[in-house]
Design a protein around this motif. Structure first.
Motif, short mmCIF file in Angstrom:
data_model
loop_
_atom_site.label_atom_id
_atom_site.label_comp_id
_atom_site.label_asym_id
_atom_site.label_seq_id
_atom_site.Cartn_x
_atom_site.Cartn_y
_atom_site.Cartn_z
N ALA A 217 0.87 -1.18 0.00
CA ALA A 217 0.00 0.00 0.00
C ALA A 217 0.90 1.23 0.00
N ARG A 218 0.28 2.41 -0.10
CA ARG A 218 1.04 3.65 -0.06
C ARG A 218 0.61 4.46 1.17
N ASP A 219 1.60 5.01 1.85
CA ASP A 219 1.29 5.83 3.02
C ASP A 219 0.94 7.25 2.60
N GLU A 220 0.73 8.14 3.58
CA GLU A 220 0.31 9.51 3.28
C GLU A 220 1.35 10.29 2.49
N GLN A 221 2.61 9.86 2.58
CA GLN A 221 3.67 10.52 1.81
C GLN A 221 3.89 9.88 0.45
N GLY A 222 3.06 8.88 0.12
CA GLY A 222 3.18 8.22 -1.17
C GLY A 222 4.20 7.10 -1.21
N LYS A 223 4.77 6.76 -0.06
CA LYS A 223 5.77 5.70 -0.01
C LYS A 223 5.09 4.33 0.08
N THR A 224 5.68 3.35 -0.61
CA THR A 224 5.14 2.00 -0.60
C THR A 224 5.55 1.25 0.67
N PHE A 225 4.61 0.53 1.26
CA PHE A 225 4.93 -0.28 2.43
C PHE A 225 3.97 -1.47 2.47
N LEU A 226 4.33 -2.47 3.28
CA LEU A 226 3.48 -3.64 3.49
C LEU A 226 2.77 -3.48 4.84
N PRO A 227 1.48 -3.20 4.83
CA PRO A 227 0.77 -2.99 6.10
C PRO A 227 0.93 -4.15 7.09
N ALA A 228 0.82 -5.38 6.59
CA ALA A 228 0.92 -6.54 7.48
C ALA A 228 2.31 -6.65 8.07
N ALA A 229 3.34 -6.39 7.26
CA ALA A 229 4.72 -6.46 7.75
C ALA A 229 5.00 -5.35 8.76
N ARG A 230 4.43 -4.18 8.53
CA ARG A 230 4.60 -3.08 9.48
C ARG A 230 4.00 -3.45 10.84
N ALA A 231 2.82 -4.08 10.81
CA ALA A 231 2.18 -4.51 12.05
C ALA A 231 3.02 -5.58 12.76
N LEU A 232 3.54 -6.54 12.00
CA LEU A 232 4.34 -7.61 12.58
C LEU A 232 5.64 -7.07 13.16
N GLU A 233 6.26 -6.14 12.46
CA GLU A 233 7.49 -5.54 12.96
C GLU A 233 7.24 -4.77 14.25
N PHE A 234 6.12 -4.04 14.29
CA PHE A 234 5.79 -3.30 15.51
C PHE A 234 5.57 -4.25 16.67
N TYR A 235 4.80 -5.30 16.44
CA TYR A 235 4.50 -6.23 17.53
C TYR A 235 5.76 -6.89 18.08
N THR A 236 6.64 -7.34 17.22
CA THR A 236 7.80 -8.13 17.65
C THR A 236 8.94 -7.29 18.21
N GLN A 237 8.91 -5.97 18.04
CA GLN A 237 10.00 -5.13 18.54
C GLN A 237 10.17 -5.24 20.05
N PHE A 238 9.08 -5.53 20.77
CA PHE A 238 9.14 -5.54 22.22
C PHE A 238 9.89 -6.76 22.77
N SER A 239 10.18 -7.73 21.93
CA SER A 239 10.98 -8.89 22.35
C SER A 239 12.33 -8.94 21.62
N ASN A 240 12.70 -7.84 20.99
CA ASN A 240 13.95 -7.76 20.23
C ASN A 240 15.01 -7.06 21.08
N PRO A 241 16.07 -7.79 21.51
CA PRO A 241 17.09 -7.19 22.40
C PRO A 241 17.81 -5.99 21.78
N SER A 242 17.77 -5.86 20.47
CA SER A 242 18.47 -4.75 19.83
C SER A 242 17.64 -3.47 19.78
N LYS A 243 16.39 -3.54 20.23
CA LYS A 243 15.49 -2.38 20.20
C LYS A 243 15.43 -1.71 21.57
N VAL A 244 15.23 -0.40 21.55
CA VAL A 244 15.11 0.33 22.82
C VAL A 244 13.81 -0.02 23.53
N THR A 245 12.87 -0.63 22.80
CA THR A 245 11.58 -1.03 23.38
C THR A 245 11.61 -2.44 23.95
#
Length: 417
Positions: A217-245
């Protein structure tokens, strides 16, 4: 557990009465909860007897399938809101003379249309309207200098560093939120599904013959992204030791147990958790807030999880069964059903009464904006979602690749039906 409602005589002229004996199978709720509803229905319909049978949710679906296959199943049975695609062939739709599609759509929240209608026919009626919500520990948030629970996911991300604590070995002594893994997070696939819906994921083609999970899909700036992948990346960041979250991992306790013990500040669950916490942690100082959204001023999207009632195709008295279902899901019927134990309502006319309720108000209001998505087989889809999470957190697969793998599995599932 079985409850047989006895007929009650009423005054006035004698009217022709339907004569039927109906068996109703239900999970979770027991005879104490069903009794006021059945008594009220029996008073108005003395010719119809309702035999209530409570079933264990752990074995319910298999037991139901076996009973229907043997021709000994109930007339009325409970279905989860995502079961219609795999069990529709076992149900008989509502006769229009008893419950019309228009009356159904006017009477219930929008998500019921998605879940319980098929081909302009009604296959079930909801008895509640539960949604995901945020449970938060008031003491932990206050100790971290946080006055209010997060209304957006961005706010939640900003809180993680203020709340998270670990010992000298790097093990968490206090986590901000139970997210990022699958096995030890209550209803992890639901949380991921909610994030996907909020991110605008298109799950299937219009004909539902192929998966669109990997569609860009395209975001508000016209950039292409995968909505499902964005959701998965957000969810899994909280168990990723390399993330500040980083605040949760596979070694963390089960999310509900951790919350009850005061080891995690926030978890996501449904209204049914409240009585569980009352038993396990009677002195826990917690609150319930709506599911965080992408933005504070956008349209809200919540995630539905509820049970409905349907009528078996094998029932010898389908009209009588649907007469009961129409009453059971009416405002009057549900008021009786909620006499013993409050539940968030699936009807806008009752939600307006519940919005200020301390116990179910958050969930009831959330039902107005609840969404779900088509699941050809709910168990198979849940397993695919769990694997998506595990592929990222346990196998170090990139979210985009995990989505592509899931897309292929969903296509195989669709072709096998």
């Amino acid at each position: 557990m079985v409850f047989l409602a006895q007929s009650c005589s009423i005054g006035g002229p004698k009217q022709p009465q339907q004569q039927a004996s109906l068996i109703w199978w239900q999970t979770f709720d027991d005879t104490r909860i069903a009794r006021p509803l059945i008594d009220a229905f029996q008073k108005a319909n003395p010719g119809i007897q309702i035999k209530f049978v409570q079933k264990s949710v752990d074995t319910y679906e298999d037991e139901l399938i076996d009973a229907l296959a043997a021709g000994s199943g109930p007339d009325i049975f409970a279905i989860h809101n995502d079961w219609l695609p795999k069990h529709q062939d076992k149900m008989t739709p509502a006769p229009a003379k008893i419950l019309s599609v228009r009356d159904f759509q006017d009477g219930f929240v929008d998500v019921a249309d998605t879940d319980l209608l098929s081909g302009e026919q009604i296959f079930g009626v909801p008895l509640s309207g539960d949604v995901l919500a945020l449970y938060y520990n008031k003491d932990i948030l206050s100790s971290a200098g946080i006055a209010q629970p997060p209304a957006t996911w961005e706010e939640l991300v900003g809180m993680t560093g203020k709340i998270t604590r670990s010992d000298s070995r790097g093990e968490f002594t206090r986590s901000a939120v139970a997210m990022g893994t699958s096995d030890n997070v209550n209803r992890a696939p639901d949380i991921l599904g909610a994030l996907m819906l909020q991110n605008g994921t298109q799950f299937y083609s219009q004909s539902r013959t192929s998966s669109s999970l990997s569609q860009a899909a395209r975001d508000e700036q016209g950039k292409t992204f995968l909505p499902a992948a964005r959701a998965l990346e957000f969810y899994t960041q909280f168990s990723n030791p390399s993330k500040v979250t980083y605040t949760w991992n596979a070694q963390s306790n089960n999310s509900i147990e951790a919350f009850a013990a005061g080891k995690v500040a926030m978890i996501f669950s449904y209204a049914y958790l409240r009585p569980i916490l009352k038993t396990r942690a009677p002195f826990l100082n917690y609150g319930v807030a709506p599911l965080p959204q992408l933005t504070a001023d956008g349209n809200k999207i919540n995630y539905a999880n509820y049970w409905a009632l349907s009528v078996s195709k094998q029932s010898k008295n389908p009209d009588a069964a649907w007469t009961f279902l129409k009453y059971a899901s009416s405002a009057e019927g549900l008021r009786h059903y909620y006499e013993v134990q409050k539940q968030p309502a699936p009807r806008p006319d009752l939600i307006s009464e519940q919005q200020g309720d301390a116990d179910v108000g958050v969930f009831a209001e959330g039902a107005l904006t609840a969404k779900s998505f088509y699941k050809p087989d709910s168990d198979a889809i849940e397993a695919i979602f769990v694997e998506m999470i595990d592929n990222v957190t346990l196998r170090n697969i990139e979210p985009e690749d995990a989505i592509q793998a899931a897309n292929q599995k969903i296509n195989l599932l669709l072709r096998s039906r």
